[in-house]
Motif scaffolding. Structure first.
Motif, PDB file in Angstrom:
ATOM      1  N   HIS A 176     -21.701  -2.331  23.094  1.00  0.00           N
ATOM      2  CA  HIS A 176     -22.215  -3.685  23.351  1.00  0.00           C
ATOM      3  C   HIS A 176     -21.081  -4.650  23.668  1.00  0.00           C
ATOM      4  O   HIS A 176     -21.218  -5.504  24.538  1.00  0.00           O
ATOM      5  CB  HIS A 176     -23.026  -4.181  22.142  1.00  0.00           C
ATOM      6  CG  HIS A 176     -24.281  -3.402  21.904  1.00  0.00           C
ATOM      7  ND1 HIS A 176     -24.924  -3.349  20.688  1.00  0.00           N
ATOM      8  CD2 HIS A 176     -25.018  -2.633  22.744  1.00  0.00           C
ATOM      9  CE1 HIS A 176     -25.996  -2.577  20.785  1.00  0.00           C
ATOM     10  NE2 HIS A 176     -26.081  -2.132  22.024  1.00  0.00           N
TER      11      HIS A 176
ATOM     12  N   LEU B  46     -22.521  -7.552  26.027  1.00  0.00           N
ATOM     13  CA  LEU B  46     -23.777  -8.005  25.406  1.00  0.00           C
ATOM     14  C   LEU B  46     -23.485  -8.861  24.177  1.00  0.00           C
ATOM     15  O   LEU B  46     -24.310  -9.656  23.761  1.00  0.00           O
ATOM     16  CB  LEU B  46     -24.639  -6.802  24.994  1.00  0.00           C
ATOM     17  CG  LEU B  46     -25.422  -6.090  26.094  1.00  0.00           C
ATOM     18  CD1 LEU B  46     -26.167  -4.897  25.523  1.00  0.00           C
ATOM     19  CD2 LEU B  46     -26.409  -7.040  26.771  1.00  0.00           C
TER      20      LEU B  46
ATOM     21  N   ARG C  72     -21.584  -8.691  33.272  1.00  0.00           N
ATOM     22  CA  ARG C  72     -22.509  -7.585  33.055  1.00  0.00           C
ATOM     23  C   ARG C  72     -23.310  -7.291  34.328  1.00  0.00           C
ATOM     24  O   ARG C  72     -23.525  -6.160  34.726  1.00  0.00           O
ATOM     25  CB  ARG C  72     -23.465  -8.024  31.949  1.00  0.00           C
ATOM     26  CG  ARG C  72     -24.247  -6.963  31.295  1.00  0.00           C
ATOM     27  CD  ARG C  72     -24.681  -7.437  29.922  1.00  0.00           C
ATOM     28  NE  ARG C  72     -25.660  -8.510  29.951  1.00  0.00           N
ATOM     29  CZ  ARG C  72     -25.553  -9.650  29.282  1.00  0.00           C
ATOM     30  NH1 ARG C  72     -24.489  -9.892  28.559  1.00  0.00           N
ATOM     31  NH2 ARG C  72     -26.489 -10.560  29.354  1.00  0.00           N
ATOM     32  N   ARG C  73     -23.710  -8.387  34.961  1.00  0.00           N
ATOM     33  CA  ARG C  73     -24.544  -8.271  36.158  1.00  0.00           C
ATOM     34  C   ARG C  73     -23.826  -7.496  37.261  1.00  0.00           C
ATOM     35  O   ARG C  73     -24.431  -6.715  37.981  1.00  0.00           O
ATOM     36  CB  ARG C  73     -24.896  -9.691  36.616  1.00  0.00           C
ATOM     37  CG  ARG C  73     -25.680  -9.775  37.874  1.00  0.00           C
ATOM     38  CD  ARG C  73     -26.470 -11.069  37.920  1.00  0.00           C
ATOM     39  NE  ARG C  73     -25.663 -12.240  38.169  1.00  0.00           N
ATOM     40  CZ  ARG C  73     -25.687 -13.351  37.437  1.00  0.00           C
ATOM     41  NH1 ARG C  73     -26.470 -13.448  36.395  1.00  0.00           N
ATOM     42  NH2 ARG C  73     -24.935 -14.378  37.748  1.00  0.00           N
TER      43      ARG C  73
ATOM     44  N   PHE D 253     -26.326  -0.202  32.023  1.00  0.00           N
ATOM     45  CA  PHE D 253     -26.633   0.319  30.686  1.00  0.00           C
ATOM     46  C   PHE D 253     -27.719   1.383  30.747  1.00  0.00           C
ATOM     47  O   PHE D 253     -28.694   1.237  31.500  1.00  0.00           O
ATOM     48  CB  PHE D 253     -27.174  -0.802  29.784  1.00  0.00           C
ATOM     49  CG  PHE D 253     -26.104  -1.671  29.178  1.00  0.00           C
ATOM     50  CD1 PHE D 253     -25.335  -1.206  28.116  1.00  0.00           C
ATOM     51  CD2 PHE D 253     -25.893  -2.961  29.646  1.00  0.00           C
ATOM     52  CE1 PHE D 253     -24.376  -2.012  27.535  1.00  0.00           C
ATOM     53  CE2 PHE D 253     -24.928  -3.773  29.072  1.00  0.00           C
ATOM     54  CZ  PHE D 253     -24.169  -3.296  28.018  1.00  0.00           C
TER      55      PHE D 253
ATOM     56  N   PHE E 281     -30.102   3.290  27.692  1.00  0.00           N
ATOM     57  CA  PHE E 281     -30.345   3.284  26.249  1.00  0.00           C
ATOM     58  C   PHE E 281     -31.114   4.529  25.823  1.00  0.00           C
ATOM     59  O   PHE E 281     -31.771   5.184  26.640  1.00  0.00           O
ATOM     60  CB  PHE E 281     -31.147   2.039  25.860  1.00  0.00           C
ATOM     61  CG  PHE E 281     -30.464   0.754  26.232  1.00  0.00           C
ATOM     62  CD1 PHE E 281     -29.479   0.208  25.427  1.00  0.00           C
ATOM     63  CD2 PHE E 281     -30.800   0.083  27.412  1.00  0.00           C
ATOM     64  CE1 PHE E 281     -28.846  -0.975  25.767  1.00  0.00           C
ATOM     65  CE2 PHE E 281     -30.180  -1.097  27.762  1.00  0.00           C
ATOM     66  CZ  PHE E 281     -29.200  -1.626  26.940  1.00  0.00           C
TER      67      PHE E 281
ATOM     68  N   ASN F 163     -36.094   1.887  27.793  1.00  0.00           N
ATOM     69  CA  ASN F 163     -36.144   0.451  28.084  1.00  0.00           C
ATOM     70  C   ASN F 163     -36.535   0.121  29.516  1.00  0.00           C
ATOM     71  O   ASN F 163     -35.898  -0.699  30.176  1.00  0.00           O
ATOM     72  CB  ASN F 163     -34.802  -0.208  27.761  1.00  0.00           C
ATOM     73  CG  ASN F 163     -34.676  -0.509  26.280  1.00  0.00           C
ATOM     74  OD1 ASN F 163     -35.691  -0.554  25.573  1.00  0.00           O
ATOM     75  ND2 ASN F 163     -33.471  -0.712  25.813  1.00  0.00           N
TER      76      ASN F 163
ATOM     77  N   ARG G 138     -31.747   2.900  37.645  1.00  0.00           N
ATOM     78  CA  ARG G 138     -31.660   1.442  37.556  1.00  0.00           C
ATOM     79  C   ARG G 138     -30.242   1.007  37.175  1.00  0.00           C
ATOM     80  O   ARG G 138     -29.723   0.032  37.690  1.00  0.00           O
ATOM     81  CB  ARG G 138     -32.651   0.936  36.514  1.00  0.00           C
ATOM     82  CG  ARG G 138     -32.596  -0.560  36.312  1.00  0.00           C
ATOM     83  CD  ARG G 138     -33.565  -1.024  35.254  1.00  0.00           C
ATOM     84  NE  ARG G 138     -33.190  -0.527  33.934  1.00  0.00           N
ATOM     85  CZ  ARG G 138     -33.933  -0.698  32.840  1.00  0.00           C
ATOM     86  NH1 ARG G 138     -35.084  -1.332  32.921  1.00  0.00           N
ATOM     87  NH2 ARG G 138     -33.527  -0.222  31.683  1.00  0.00           N
TER      88      ARG G 138
END
Ligand SMILES: Nc1ncnc2c1ncn2[C@@H]1O[C@H](COP(=O)(O)OP(=O)(O)OP(=O)(O)O)[C@@H](O)[C@H]1O
Ligand SMILES: [Mg+2]
Lengths: 366, 223
Positions: B52, B57, B84-85, B90, B92, B96, B155
């Motif tokens: 994170h 994050l 981050r963008r 990420f 998980f 998600n 994604r």
């Protein structure tokens, strides 16, 4: 893309969406109908006063242009003096008897001969003029609304009146009784609440009004066009408060329902908001999405409100033909703006909370 | 060569009421571009927290963190979001995915958020490598766990992030699906030289990586 997500969200919870839309529709419908009814009421009664055919209205000192709320009536002699003024063709006294304050409903006590001279005479759909003191004339709208027939009795002002005739609507009141009877009911003699003054030519209206004003400086002397411009719902203090209060209630309903709807939505979608954040969605992106969703709900609600108020208007007119409801374009626009602004404000705090969620906490949310 | 990830004395301390809970107690880590690194360690040792922090994050409490030239010191929330963008993908344990969107839109929303436009060639390359071209019109509930995780990986990499951060990506999958997902991570690393940091509990899973880092009690104990 985003629109697709918003649409999917809205369709995902059909009941929530339906309730939100309904609340906005009620808001819009309520604003439009309340305003429409008040405007309709005022304009319609103003139009009827205009329909008497007078060029000038003379009322006692300090009286309101709202008939029925007037001061003690004037002596009949005033009328005789008015007739002597240049360019005055005819004068007729009317004594108001208030039937119901609630809907501005006033009964005119009229002197037939002079009233006919000012107004050009009643057009009878059935029956004819008064024949006895407790005779009454009703207009066709009232007759239709209350299924009144010539010859029947009407119980008004705790007296029984016989319906002598049904007349074409548009001449001041919906109900007319003889002047003398009105005086008896009010406990006065030789008195008038108003004099309707007709000039030889409407062009002399202002001159004659000035002359009357000189003669009766304390009285209220209103040329008919001034009366008409005063007679708008904006000028009626009580009505104005009433309208404002109803609008405030309507906007509060829309605001609160959208607030609650969006608030529960963001709680339910906490994880999804966390996902968007993990993808790098900014606060603005998240706020914009939620406001767009609220805008969509409001837009559908506004359209539903338009449809609903048209239907409600038809239903009201069918049930109460004496009423009139004016749905103006102005108020369509205001009602929509209020609903939209209220919805955006309602959605704003939930949107802000969503934007401020901690992404790690949001992703861990069950 | 300058490492793409470099931390020195990285600490993260959570404050719960008046108690300080140290999750990271001084992590020194260097990862080169194109490396596939597995992070293993017992539960609660700080693996997720490390991920994170590296992905922006959450902010570090102490220490230096430099990721692809971005110094985390003095970075605001908004700066970390932007970082981050553009730099991080990420994956998980719990997939998600957005439940109301199809697989296709779950993938393309990442490009929408990034705002650099949709690249159909990249989309085609990624989805066919992950073997999900047939499933693009399905919503998450109509996909198996393995398929959902592959959509999630698509994604994560659709915007060509500098670093792919995966937190137990096979944790919810059976052996067969785990193997598929691990093979795809391997493949991504080989064909696109994708830098990957993957947390796992499973030593077999860790074996697909170039390098295994072991953590315990908020520190790296072997590399
Ligand atoms: N938001 C938080 N608030 C307080 N303490 C936290 C928070 N997140 C993590 N911790 C604590 O930090 C420590 C490290 O947690 P972390 O989730 O990084 O462990 P982990 O190695 O990923 O464990 P696991 O393998 O079970 O996922 C734990 O002791 C945990 O309780
Ligand atoms: Mg973890």
């Amino acid at each position: 893309m985003v629109n697709r997500m918003i649409l999917a969200n809205v369709l995902h919870r059909p009941i929530r969406t339906a309730v939100s839309v309904l609340a906005v529709a009620i808001e819009v419908g309520m604003v439009m109908l309340v305003v429409g009814l008040c405007h309709g009421l005022v304009n319609e009664s103003a139009k009827r006063v205009e329909g008497v055919g007078a060029d000038i209205l003379v009322q006692p000192p300090q009286s309101s242009f709202l008939f029925g709320l007037s001061q003690a009536p004037m002596p009949m002699k005033v009328g005789e003096r008015l007739e002597e003024i240049p360019h005055v063709l005819a004068v007729t006294p009317v004594l108001f008897v208030v039937n119901s304050v609630a809907n501005l409903s006033v009964i005119y006590g009229v002197d037939m001969t002079s009233f006919d001279r000012v107004s050009g005479g009643f057009v009878y759909h059935a029956g004819g003029p008064f024949q006895a003191p407790y005779d009454i004339l009703v207009d066709d709208v009232y007759a239709k609304a209350n299924r009144v027939k010539v010859g029947q009795t009407l119980n008004l002002l705790s007296h029984e009146f016989r319906v002598a005739g049904i007349v074409e609507h548009g001449k001041g009141a919906r109900l007319f009784i003889p002047l003398a009877t009105a005086e008896d009911l009010q406990g006065v003699q030789d008195r008038a609440s108003i004099f309707f003054v007709k000039c030889t030519d409407p062009a002399y209206g202002d001159d004659a009004a000035q002359a009357i004003h000189k003669l009766l400086p304390k009285h209220s002397v209103l040329p008919i066009k001034d009366y008409l411009s005063l007679m708008t719902s904006n000028n009626l203090p009580g009505l104005n408060y009433f309208i404002s209060a109803m609008i405030a209630i309507a906007v509060a309903i829309g605001f609160l329902v959208i607030f609650l709807s969006m608030y529960t939505t963001i709680t339910e979608r906490t994880r999804e908001i966390g996902i968007l954040k993990s993808l790098g969605a900014s606060k603005r992106y998240i706020i914009a999405n939620i406001l767009r969703e609220a805008t969509l709900l409001a837009a559908v609600g506004i359209l539903a409100g338009y449809g609903g108020s048209l239907i409600a208007r038809r239903a009201i007119l069918a049930a109460f033909p004496t009423l009139s409801v004016e749905l103006t374009w102005d108020w369509r626009f205001y009602a929509a703006s209020l609903a939209l602004i209220g919805s955006l404000l309602g959605a704003f705090y939930p949107a802000l909370r969503a934007a401020q969620l901690d992404p790690v906490d949001a992703l861990a949310y069950e | 060569m300058e490492p793409i990830i470099s931390t020195k004395g990285l600490k993260k301390i959570f404050r719960i009421g008046k108690v300080d809970v140290p999750a990271l107690r001084g992590v020194d880590l260097r990862v080169q571009e194109g490396e596939f690194v597995a992070v293993v360690g017992p539960s609660g040792c700080g693996k997720s927290t490390l991920l994170h922090v590296l992905g922006g994050l959450t902010s570090p409490t102490e220490g230096h963190v430099l990721v692809d030239g971005n110094d985390f010191r003095g970075m605001s929330d908004a700066d970390r979001t932007r970082f981050r963008r553009h730099k991080i993908g990420f994956v998980f344990q719990r997939y998600n995915l957005l439940p109301t969107l199809t697989a296709r839109h779950n993938i393309s929303i990442a490009t929408h958020i990034q705002g650099n436009g949709f690249n159909p060639h990249r989309f085609q390359a990624v989805t066919s490598m992950l073997g999900i071209t047939e499933k693009l019109e399905h919503r998450p509930y109509a996909l198996s766990g393995g398929e959902q995780q592959r959509v999630a990986i698509a994604r994560a990499v659709i915007c060509e992030p500098k670093i792919l951060l995966a937190d137990e990506p096979t944790g919810n999958l059976d052996t067969e699906n785990s193997q598929i997902v691990l093979d795809m991570m391997r493949e991504l690393n080989r064909t696109f030289r994708q830098t990957i940091l993957m947390i796992t509990h499973n030593l077999e899973a860790a074996a697909v990586a170039d390098r295994i880092i072991r953590m315990r009690d908020g520190r790296i104990i072997s590399d």
